[in-house]
Design a protein around this motif. Structure first.
Motif, short mmCIF file in Angstrom:
data_model
loop_
_atom_site.label_atom_id
_atom_site.label_comp_id
_atom_site.label_asym_id
_atom_site.label_seq_id
_atom_site.Cartn_x
_atom_site.Cartn_y
_atom_site.Cartn_z
N VAL A 1 -10.04 17.79 40.22
CA VAL A 1 -10.75 19.01 39.81
C VAL A 1 -10.75 19.15 38.29
O VAL A 1 -11.78 19.41 37.67
CB VAL A 1 -10.14 20.25 40.49
N THR A 2 -9.59 18.96 37.69
CA THR A 2 -9.47 19.14 36.25
C THR A 2 -10.27 18.11 35.47
O THR A 2 -11.02 18.45 34.55
CB THR A 2 -7.98 19.07 35.84
N VAL A 3 -10.12 16.85 35.84
CA VAL A 3 -10.82 15.79 35.12
C VAL A 3 -12.33 15.91 35.31
O VAL A 3 -13.09 15.77 34.36
CB VAL A 3 -10.31 14.40 35.57
N TYR A 4 -12.77 16.20 36.52
CA TYR A 4 -14.21 16.34 36.76
C TYR A 4 -14.80 17.48 35.94
O TYR A 4 -15.85 17.33 35.31
CB TYR A 4 -14.47 16.56 38.25
N GLU B 1 -17.63 8.31 34.90
CA GLU B 1 -16.43 8.35 34.07
C GLU B 1 -15.18 8.66 34.88
O GLU B 1 -14.07 8.34 34.46
CB GLU B 1 -16.60 9.38 32.96
N MET B 2 -15.34 9.27 36.04
CA MET B 2 -14.20 9.59 36.89
C MET B 2 -13.44 8.34 37.32
O MET B 2 -12.23 8.39 37.50
CB MET B 2 -14.65 10.34 38.15
N MET B 3 -14.13 7.22 37.48
CA MET B 3 -13.46 6.00 37.92
C MET B 3 -12.37 5.56 36.95
O MET B 3 -11.40 4.93 37.34
CB MET B 3 -14.47 4.87 38.10
N ILE B 4 -12.53 5.89 35.67
CA ILE B 4 -11.54 5.53 34.66
C ILE B 4 -10.55 6.66 34.44
O ILE B 4 -9.33 6.45 34.42
CB ILE B 4 -12.24 5.17 33.34
N MET B 5 -11.04 7.86 34.26
CA MET B 5 -10.21 8.97 33.82
C MET B 5 -9.31 9.55 34.92
O MET B 5 -8.20 10.00 34.64
CB MET B 5 -11.09 10.08 33.24
N ASN C 1 -17.75 18.01 28.71
CA ASN C 1 -18.00 17.13 27.57
C ASN C 1 -19.40 16.54 27.59
O ASN C 1 -20.06 16.45 26.54
CB ASN C 1 -16.96 16.01 27.51
N ILE C 2 -19.88 16.15 28.75
CA ILE C 2 -21.24 15.62 28.85
C ILE C 2 -22.25 16.71 28.53
O ILE C 2 -23.24 16.48 27.81
CB ILE C 2 -21.49 15.00 30.24
N ALA C 3 -22.03 17.91 29.05
CA ALA C 3 -22.94 19.03 28.78
C ALA C 3 -22.98 19.35 27.29
O ALA C 3 -24.05 19.64 26.74
CB ALA C 3 -22.53 20.26 29.58
N LEU C 4 -21.85 19.28 26.61
CA LEU C 4 -21.84 19.49 25.16
C LEU C 4 -22.62 18.41 24.44
O LEU C 4 -23.35 18.68 23.48
CB LEU C 4 -20.40 19.52 24.63
N THR C 5 -22.48 17.17 24.90
CA THR C 5 -23.15 16.05 24.25
C THR C 5 -24.67 16.12 24.38
O THR C 5 -25.39 15.89 23.41
CB THR C 5 -22.65 14.72 24.84
N ILE C 6 -25.15 16.47 25.59
CA ILE C 6 -26.61 16.48 25.79
C ILE C 6 -27.23 17.83 25.49
O ILE C 6 -28.45 17.99 25.57
CB ILE C 6 -26.99 16.01 27.22
N GLY C 7 -26.42 18.81 25.18
CA GLY C 7 -26.95 20.10 24.77
C GLY C 7 -27.19 21.10 25.87
O GLY C 7 -27.95 22.05 25.69
N ARG D 1 -27.19 20.30 33.00
CA ARG D 1 -28.31 19.89 33.85
C ARG D 1 -27.77 19.24 35.11
O ARG D 1 -26.59 18.91 35.20
CB ARG D 1 -29.18 18.89 33.08
N ASP D 2 -28.64 19.02 36.09
CA ASP D 2 -28.20 18.38 37.33
C ASP D 2 -27.65 16.99 37.09
O ASP D 2 -26.71 16.55 37.76
CB ASP D 2 -29.37 18.29 38.32
N ALA D 3 -28.20 16.28 36.13
CA ALA D 3 -27.76 14.92 35.84
C ALA D 3 -26.31 14.87 35.38
O ALA D 3 -25.62 13.86 35.57
CB ALA D 3 -28.66 14.29 34.80
N VAL D 4 -25.84 15.94 34.79
CA VAL D 4 -24.46 15.98 34.29
C VAL D 4 -23.48 15.80 35.45
O VAL D 4 -22.49 15.06 35.33
CB VAL D 4 -24.18 17.30 33.55
N LEU D 5 -23.74 16.45 36.58
CA LEU D 5 -22.84 16.38 37.72
C LEU D 5 -22.74 14.97 38.26
O LEU D 5 -21.66 14.54 38.70
CB LEU D 5 -23.30 17.35 38.80
N LEU D 6 -23.83 14.23 38.24
CA LEU D 6 -23.80 12.84 38.72
C LEU D 6 -23.22 11.89 37.68
O LEU D 6 -22.49 10.96 38.02
CB LEU D 6 -25.20 12.40 39.12
N ASP D 7 -23.54 12.11 36.41
CA ASP D 7 -23.03 11.24 35.36
C ASP D 7 -21.51 11.32 35.25
O ASP D 7 -20.86 10.35 34.87
CB ASP D 7 -23.65 11.61 34.00
#
Length: 88
Positions: free
Chosen positions: A18-21, A46-50, A27-33, A36-42
């Motif tokens: 929960v925390t990492v997701y 990164e979850m596989m590593i973090m 962080n992705i939302a901050l990067t792309i401004g 969006r729906d794509a953020v949840l899938l993207d």
């Protein structure tokens, strides 16, 4: 609070997920401004590593200090929900 090593591990895995997701989505939302729906899938890429890194850090580095500090704050009358929130 947690009775066995299995309960401790399951709690760690769930909280780390929960925390990492949430942090990756943020962080992705901050990067792309924006969010969006794509953020949840993207975020799953990164979850596989973090996620494993967070689990390993919690189990072997941060668990003992957190349990020590939690035990200093709680009393026998403290509700279990409050104990979980303090530990998180």
């Amino acid at each position: 609070m947690l009775e066995s090593k299995l309960e401790n591990f399951v709690f760690t895995v769930m909280m780390a997920f929960v925390t990492v997701y949430a942090m990756i989505c943020y962080n992705i939302a901050l990067t792309i401004g924006g969010m969006r729906d794509a953020v949840l899938l993207d975020a799953f890429r990164e979850m596989m590593i973090m996620w494993p890194v967070a689990i390993i850090l919690e189990m072997f580095v941060f668990e003992k200090p957190v349990v020590y500090l939690t035990q200093r704050l709680i009393t026998p009358e403290t509700p279990i929900l409050l104990i979980i929130l303090i530990r998180c």
